[in-house]
Design a protein around this motif. Sequence first.
Motif, PDB file in Angstrom:
ATOM      1  N   LEU A  91      41.089 -16.098  11.498  1.00 35.13           N
ATOM      2  CA  LEU A  91      41.809 -15.405  11.335  1.00 35.13           C
ATOM      3  C   LEU A  91      41.555 -14.049  10.306  1.00 35.13           C
ATOM      4  O   LEU A  91      40.713 -14.328   9.616  1.00 35.13           O
ATOM      5  N   GLU A  92      41.243 -13.024  10.683  1.00 33.33           N
ATOM      6  CA  GLU A  92      40.556 -11.930   9.561  1.00 33.33           C
ATOM      7  C   GLU A  92      42.134 -11.551   9.116  1.00 33.33           C
ATOM      8  O   GLU A  92      42.394 -11.013  10.295  1.00 33.33           O
ATOM      9  N   THR A  93      42.225 -10.854   7.934  1.00 34.06           N
ATOM     10  CA  THR A  93      43.003 -10.943   7.912  1.00 34.06           C
ATOM     11  C   THR A  93      42.804  -9.433   6.258  1.00 34.06           C
ATOM     12  O   THR A  93      41.785  -9.072   5.691  1.00 34.06           O
ATOM     13  N   ALA A  94      44.152  -8.702   6.322  1.00 34.95           N
ATOM     14  CA  ALA A  94      44.329  -7.251   5.546  1.00 34.95           C
ATOM     15  C   ALA A  94      45.530  -7.158   5.542  1.00 34.95           C
ATOM     16  O   ALA A  94      46.905  -7.088   5.459  1.00 34.95           O
ATOM     17  N   ALA A 106      40.287 -14.029  -0.897  1.00 36.70           N
ATOM     18  CA  ALA A 106      40.556 -12.685  -1.179  1.00 36.70           C
ATOM     19  C   ALA A 106      40.370 -12.827   0.761  1.00 36.70           C
ATOM     20  O   ALA A 106      41.278 -13.235   1.146  1.00 36.70           O
ATOM     21  N   ALA A 107      41.206 -11.498   1.039  1.00 35.35           N
ATOM     22  CA  ALA A 107      41.392 -10.859   1.763  1.00 35.35           C
ATOM     23  C   ALA A 107      40.104 -11.073   3.497  1.00 35.35           C
ATOM     24  O   ALA A 107      40.583 -10.700   4.458  1.00 35.35           O
ATOM     25  N   THR A 108      39.054 -10.711   2.546  1.00 34.31           N
ATOM     26  CA  THR A 108      38.217 -10.907   3.589  1.00 34.31           C
ATOM     27  C   THR A 108      37.729 -11.861   4.227  1.00 34.31           C
ATOM     28  O   THR A 108      36.796 -12.251   5.285  1.00 34.31           O
ATOM     29  N   GLU A 109      38.493 -13.082   3.301  1.00 32.71           N
ATOM     30  CA  GLU A 109      38.043 -14.579   3.309  1.00 32.71           C
ATOM     31  C   GLU A 109      38.770 -14.558   5.027  1.00 32.71           C
ATOM     32  O   GLU A 109      39.987 -14.718   5.511  1.00 32.71           O
ATOM     33  N   LEU A 110      37.934 -15.571   6.367  1.00 30.56           N
ATOM     34  CA  LEU A 110      38.485 -16.018   7.053  1.00 30.56           C
ATOM     35  C   LEU A 110      39.706 -17.074   7.426  1.00 30.56           C
ATOM     36  O   LEU A 110      39.055 -17.838   6.560  1.00 30.56           O
ATOM     37  N   LEU A 111      40.678 -17.044   7.852  1.00 31.15           N
ATOM     38  CA  LEU A 111      41.600 -18.035   7.391  1.00 31.15           C
ATOM     39  C   LEU A 111      41.535 -18.666   8.941  1.00 31.15           C
ATOM     40  O   LEU A 111      41.801 -18.018   9.816  1.00 31.15           O
ATOM     41  N   PRO A 112      42.034 -20.164   8.766  1.00 30.78           N
ATOM     42  CA  PRO A 112      41.636 -21.200   9.942  1.00 30.78           C
ATOM     43  C   PRO A 112      43.378 -21.635  10.689  1.00 30.78           C
ATOM     44  O   PRO A 112      43.504 -21.226   9.828  1.00 30.78           O
ATOM     45  N   VAL A 113      42.515 -20.977  12.014  1.00 31.50           N
ATOM     46  CA  VAL A 113      43.622 -21.632  12.641  1.00 31.50           C
ATOM     47  C   VAL A 113      44.390 -22.971  12.806  1.00 31.50           C
ATOM     48  O   VAL A 113      46.073 -22.846  12.454  1.00 31.50           O
ATOM     49  N   PHE A 114      43.490 -23.657  12.670  1.00 32.83           N
ATOM     50  CA  PHE A 114      43.810 -25.319  13.655  1.00 32.83           C
ATOM     51  C   PHE A 114      43.357 -25.616  11.971  1.00 32.83           C
ATOM     52  O   PHE A 114      42.652 -26.498  11.746  1.00 32.83           O
ATOM     53  N   SER A 115      44.211 -25.197  10.548  1.00 32.22           N
ATOM     54  CA  SER A 115      43.788 -26.131   9.149  1.00 32.22           C
ATOM     55  C   SER A 115      44.091 -27.177   9.116  1.00 32.22           C
ATOM     56  O   SER A 115      45.253 -27.064   9.169  1.00 32.22           O
ATOM     57  N   LYS A 116      43.524 -28.566   8.744  1.00 34.53           N
ATOM     58  CA  LYS A 116      44.842 -29.605   8.577  1.00 34.53           C
ATOM     59  C   LYS A 116      45.327 -30.109   7.122  1.00 34.53           C
ATOM     60  O   LYS A 116      45.953 -30.629   7.601  1.00 34.53           O
ATOM     61  N   THR A 117      44.813 -28.802   6.169  1.00 34.36           N
ATOM     62  CA  THR A 117      45.847 -29.045   5.106  1.00 34.36           C
ATOM     63  C   THR A 117      45.927 -27.318   5.116  1.00 34.36           C
ATOM     64  O   THR A 117      45.891 -26.185   5.589  1.00 34.36           O
TER      65      THR A 117
END
Length: 245
Positions: A91-94, A106-117
């Motif tokens: 996910l791209e976030t603001a 930072a908000a510019t870093e991608l957010l993984p949808v299926f993170s194991k942690t």
Amino acid sequence: MTIKITPLKTMLFFSSFTLFSFLTACSSEEDRWTDVKGETVKEIVTNLDAKRIISFRVVNPGESQALYSAVDNVKKTITVYLPSFYEYQYLETAIALPEKTTITPAATELLPVFSKTPVTYTTKAADGTTAVYTVKIVIQQAALTLKELSTETSTFTVQAGASIKVTGENFVPSYEVTKLFIVDKDGNKKLQLKQYNDGVDITSFYVMYSFDAIETGLQTDTDYWLMMESYNITKTMKYPFRITN
């Protein structure tokens, strides 16, 4: 001369007696009540937390269709409601913050949808105080159903090298996120099947495998099950099938 008491005087006397009785009754009634002091009400006024998150948006669909997430600044959670048809892996976030407040990552870093942690964000206000927010991603996806190939009394068989057609409901129509596996009785994946068509038919899902092309390690006359992973949901058929030569 004889004087008579007229009815009017009688009525006045009766009225005066009635009024006196009423006032006496009211006075008695008032004596039965006692004032009780109510509970003290405290009004609490709080300032807005400088290390809070004002808003959290998913902007993959574009700014005009951004998905606003639910930010709980008390429980320190960010809940993202994500429709499954987007098929996002990241996910791209603001993120909106108070002035001079920073956030890590930072908000510019991608957010993984299926993170194991669990994924967390840490905010830091200008006065040095910090807060840690935990991200919860809720994928809105309809229940997945698979049409059984076997029944309780009849086991479906497929010849090695042939194709298997699996139908059902609510498959996400993408071979990138919808996959079919052969698993053993313990749910261990033994083989991922290959798609047969181009993946554009949303009402059915075709898969094919060949023992001539792939060393699968599968055994004939052994119970196996078909398991589908479709984005966020995994579904295994209730009844097994068998492979024949």
